[in-house]
Design a protein around this motif. Structure first.
Motif, mmCIF file in Angstrom:
data_model
loop_
_atom_site.group_PDB
_atom_site.id
_atom_site.type_symbol
_atom_site.label_atom_id
_atom_site.label_comp_id
_atom_site.label_asym_id
_atom_site.label_seq_id
_atom_site.Cartn_x
_atom_site.Cartn_y
_atom_site.Cartn_z
ATOM 1 N N GLN A 49 -28.659 23.184 -36.778
ATOM 2 C CA GLN A 49 -27.666 22.806 -35.779
ATOM 3 C C GLN A 49 -26.256 22.904 -36.324
ATOM 4 N N ARG A 69 -47.794 32.443 -32.552
ATOM 5 C CA ARG A 69 -47.093 32.618 -31.281
ATOM 6 C C ARG A 69 -48.109 32.428 -30.166
ATOM 7 N N TYR A 83 -45.137 26.774 -30.500
ATOM 8 C CA TYR A 83 -44.274 27.819 -31.033
ATOM 9 C C TYR A 83 -42.966 27.883 -30.246
ATOM 10 N N MET A 84 -43.069 27.856 -28.918
ATOM 11 C CA MET A 84 -41.888 27.969 -28.063
ATOM 12 C C MET A 84 -40.948 26.773 -28.238
ATOM 13 N N ALA A 85 -41.487 25.592 -28.460
ATOM 14 C CA ALA A 85 -40.621 24.423 -28.685
ATOM 15 C C ALA A 85 -39.795 24.618 -29.947
ATOM 16 N N TRP A 86 -40.432 25.130 -30.997
ATOM 17 C CA TRP A 86 -39.696 25.400 -32.240
ATOM 18 C C TRP A 86 -38.604 26.438 -31.996
ATOM 19 N N ARG A 87 -38.946 27.494 -31.249
ATOM 20 C CA ARG A 87 -37.967 28.553 -30.979
ATOM 21 C C ARG A 87 -36.785 28.018 -30.180
ATOM 22 N N GLN A 88 -37.063 27.115 -29.240
ATOM 23 C CA GLN A 88 -35.997 26.589 -28.389
ATOM 24 C C GLN A 88 -35.022 25.700 -29.146
ATOM 25 N N VAL A 89 -35.442 25.148 -30.281
ATOM 26 C CA VAL A 89 -34.500 24.356 -31.079
ATOM 27 C C VAL A 89 -33.859 25.187 -32.187
ATOM 28 N N GLY A 90 -34.132 26.509 -32.189
ATOM 29 C CA GLY A 90 -33.412 27.388 -33.099
ATOM 30 C C GLY A 90 -34.145 27.858 -34.334
#
Length: 131
Positions: free
Chosen positions: A29, A127, A107-114
């Motif tokens: 962040q 994935r 996987y998508m939750a991790w991707r959404q936080v960067g």
């Protein structure tokens, strides 16, 4: 009611993994797009400010320079205190899969936080698609 040694170890593992995950996400962040700010660059800026402080005659510009110096010193302090992102990433890779499975994080939750796809791949987080 007393906790078993196994239960205590599991709690300690969970706290350790949570600290690692939180540190890595916080470091992600704090990264800003564009050219990275380095301690060397801030030191050069401080040297320039110091030089200008000795020659500046305008009172308002002098005030601005003093504030700029204080800001740069604080920035330098933060840069020097910040942990190396590569080290945090290595720690994240070591614990992320177990943490994800235990907490049900996709996987998508991790991707959404960067978190980068390559980091998730290194961590062994597959994935997945949700329907």
């Amino acid at each position: 009611m007393a906790l078993s040694d196994e239960h205590k170890a599991a709690l300690a593992k969970g706290r350790r993994e949570s600290r690692i995950i939180k540190s890595y996400l916080k470091a992600l962040q704090s990264r800003r797009p564009g050219r990275p700010v380095t301690p060397e660059g801030v030191r050069k800026r401080l040297a320039t400010i110091e030089e200008r402080l000795t020659t500046e005659e305008d009172a308002l510009k002098l005030l601005d320079l003093h504030q700029e110096k204080l800001d740069a010193e604080e920035n330098l302090h933060q840069l020097e205190a910040r942990q190396d992102l590569n080290q945090l990433e290595k720690q994240f890779v070591d614990v992320a899969k177990d943490y994800s499975e235990r907490k049900g994080i996709s996987y998508m939750a991790w991707r959404q936080v960067g978190v980068a796809a390559s980091v998730l791949k290194d961590a062994g987080i597959p994935r997945t698609r949700r329907t």
